[in-house]
Write a protein that holds these residues in place. Sequence first.
Motif, short mmCIF file in Angstrom:
data_model
loop_
_atom_site.label_atom_id
_atom_site.label_comp_id
_atom_site.label_asym_id
_atom_site.label_seq_id
_atom_site.Cartn_x
_atom_site.Cartn_y
_atom_site.Cartn_z
N VAL A 104 0.83 -1.21 0.00
CA VAL A 104 0.00 0.00 0.00
C VAL A 104 0.86 1.25 0.00
O VAL A 104 0.57 2.23 -0.71
N LEU A 105 1.94 1.24 0.79
CA LEU A 105 2.82 2.41 0.87
C LEU A 105 3.42 2.72 -0.50
O LEU A 105 3.39 3.88 -0.96
N SER A 106 3.97 1.71 -1.16
CA SER A 106 4.64 1.96 -2.44
C SER A 106 3.64 2.37 -3.51
O SER A 106 3.92 3.29 -4.30
N VAL A 107 2.47 1.73 -3.53
CA VAL A 107 1.47 2.08 -4.54
C VAL A 107 0.96 3.50 -4.31
O VAL A 107 0.80 4.28 -5.26
N SER A 108 0.71 3.87 -3.04
CA SER A 108 0.19 5.21 -2.75
C SER A 108 1.19 6.28 -3.15
O SER A 108 0.82 7.28 -3.80
N LEU A 109 2.45 6.09 -2.77
CA LEU A 109 3.46 7.10 -3.11
C LEU A 109 3.65 7.20 -4.62
O LEU A 109 3.75 8.31 -5.17
N THR A 110 3.65 6.05 -5.29
CA THR A 110 3.80 6.07 -6.75
C THR A 110 2.64 6.79 -7.42
O THR A 110 2.83 7.62 -8.32
N MET A 111 1.41 6.50 -6.97
CA MET A 111 0.24 7.17 -7.54
C MET A 111 0.33 8.68 -7.33
O MET A 111 0.02 9.47 -8.23
N GLY A 112 0.73 9.09 -6.13
CA GLY A 112 0.84 10.51 -5.84
C GLY A 112 1.85 11.20 -6.74
O GLY A 112 1.60 12.28 -7.28
N ILE A 113 3.03 10.57 -6.91
CA ILE A 113 4.07 11.17 -7.76
C ILE A 113 3.63 11.21 -9.22
O ILE A 113 3.87 12.19 -9.94
N VAL A 114 2.98 10.14 -9.69
CA VAL A 114 2.49 10.11 -11.07
C VAL A 114 1.47 11.23 -11.30
O VAL A 114 1.52 11.96 -12.31
N LEU A 115 0.55 11.41 -10.36
CA LEU A 115 -0.46 12.47 -10.50
C LEU A 115 0.18 13.85 -10.46
O LEU A 115 -0.20 14.75 -11.23
N LEU A 116 1.16 14.04 -9.57
CA LEU A 116 1.86 15.33 -9.52
C LEU A 116 2.60 15.61 -10.82
O LEU A 116 2.57 16.73 -11.34
N THR A 117 3.26 14.59 -11.36
CA THR A 117 3.99 14.75 -12.62
C THR A 117 3.04 15.07 -13.76
O THR A 117 3.32 15.93 -14.61
N HIS A 118 1.89 14.39 -13.78
CA HIS A 118 0.89 14.66 -14.83
C HIS A 118 0.39 16.10 -14.74
O HIS A 118 0.29 16.80 -15.75
N LEU A 119 0.12 16.56 -13.51
CA LEU A 119 -0.37 17.94 -13.35
C LEU A 119 0.68 18.95 -13.78
O LEU A 119 0.37 19.96 -14.42
N ALA A 120 1.95 18.66 -13.45
CA ALA A 120 3.02 19.59 -13.83
C ALA A 120 3.13 19.72 -15.34
O ALA A 120 3.51 20.78 -15.86
N GLY A 121 2.77 18.64 -16.05
CA GLY A 121 2.87 18.66 -17.50
C GLY A 121 1.69 19.30 -18.19
O GLY A 121 1.72 19.53 -19.41
N THR A 122 0.62 19.58 -17.46
CA THR A 122 -0.57 20.18 -18.08
C THR A 122 -0.44 21.68 -18.26
O THR A 122 -1.24 22.29 -18.95
N GLY A 123 0.54 22.27 -17.60
CA GLY A 123 0.71 23.72 -17.72
C GLY A 123 -0.25 24.52 -16.86
O GLY A 123 -0.35 25.74 -17.00
N ASN A 124 -0.99 23.83 -15.97
CA ASN A 124 -1.92 24.53 -15.06
C ASN A 124 -1.10 25.22 -13.97
O ASN A 124 -0.54 24.57 -13.09
N SER A 125 -1.05 26.52 -14.01
CA SER A 125 -0.21 27.26 -13.05
C SER A 125 -0.73 27.14 -11.62
O SER A 125 0.02 27.31 -10.67
N LYS A 126 -2.03 26.83 -11.47
CA LYS A 126 -2.60 26.73 -10.12
C LYS A 126 -2.04 25.54 -9.33
O LYS A 126 -2.18 25.46 -8.13
N GLN A 127 -1.46 24.54 -10.06
CA GLN A 127 -0.99 23.34 -9.37
C GLN A 127 0.31 23.56 -8.62
O GLN A 127 0.73 22.71 -7.85
N SER A 128 0.98 24.70 -8.84
CA SER A 128 2.26 24.94 -8.18
C SER A 128 2.07 24.96 -6.67
O SER A 128 1.14 25.56 -6.15
#
Length: 297
Positions: A104-128
């Motif tokens: 659960v720990l590894s899956v949760s952290l991986t999902m969080g990082i993947v979602l953060l990386t996806h948001l950073a790539g969308t160009g949405n300035s509000k995600q900073s």
Amino acid sequence: MIDWLLNALPLSYPDAVVVVGTAVLGFVAGALGPFAVLRGRSMFGDAMSHGTLPGVVLAFILTGTKTPELLLLGGAVSAAAAALAMIGLERTGRLRPDAAIGVVLSVSLTMGIVLLTHLAGTGNSKQSGLNSYLLGQAAGMVRRDIVFTLVLGGLALAAVVVWFRVLRSATFDPGFSAVAGIPARAVDIASTGLLVVAVVLGVRTVGAILMVALLVAPAVAARQLTRKLSGMVPLAGLIGATAGASGGVLSGKAELPAGPVIVLLATAVAVLSVVFAPRRGMLARLRRRSGIAEGQA
């Protein structure tokens, strides 16, 4: 009361907010920590802490706002889901607790990082700034965060006071609790709920990775200094509050991130207690053993 305290401290207003906020957070996390440590749930709390990250990011995606209360609500839901996943893997998947926690720990952290990386790539300035939930950002605390921590933490501590005997019995003597008719599942749910509260309150300040240390270290230190749970809970809270306030001051003067400084201070107190505690410390036990050996000689 809060305004009076913030103005009375010999610090600038932003620094005073950080010091008071981290002290309150340290007390709440420290006081709730013994129920995780004594029930062998330290790593359980670690996985729940990591489990908040995908919930925080998903809450931002769904609402499009960085309102702290909404993001922490998302974190609380995903932390509870992580707890249910661990329990489910243990009972239905027949995995050992450490294996279920690791998955659960590894899956949760991986999902969080993947979602953060996806948001950073969308160009949405509000995600900073969302990535601050990974390592914490105490410097961003405002007066509203202190009020939020006082209200939610106060409710959790009030629950501990009201159901203290039940929690104590379930912690030290689960067999007696079962005979006395105390439902073990209800106690598990209540204990997990207290962990969720502590984790959610601290994840924005200390971060998902370090939050478990603020739960565990004060409890370990208090355990070395007292045998009774009634003394351990407030003592762990005081240790956590002292580490929080001291870390807030030191990080401001040294221009270091507050979360890691607070965790290092709390850990240092725990290590010193393990070594030097009057009765349970390593040195005290060595002295007793050497005294017994001399008596036998």
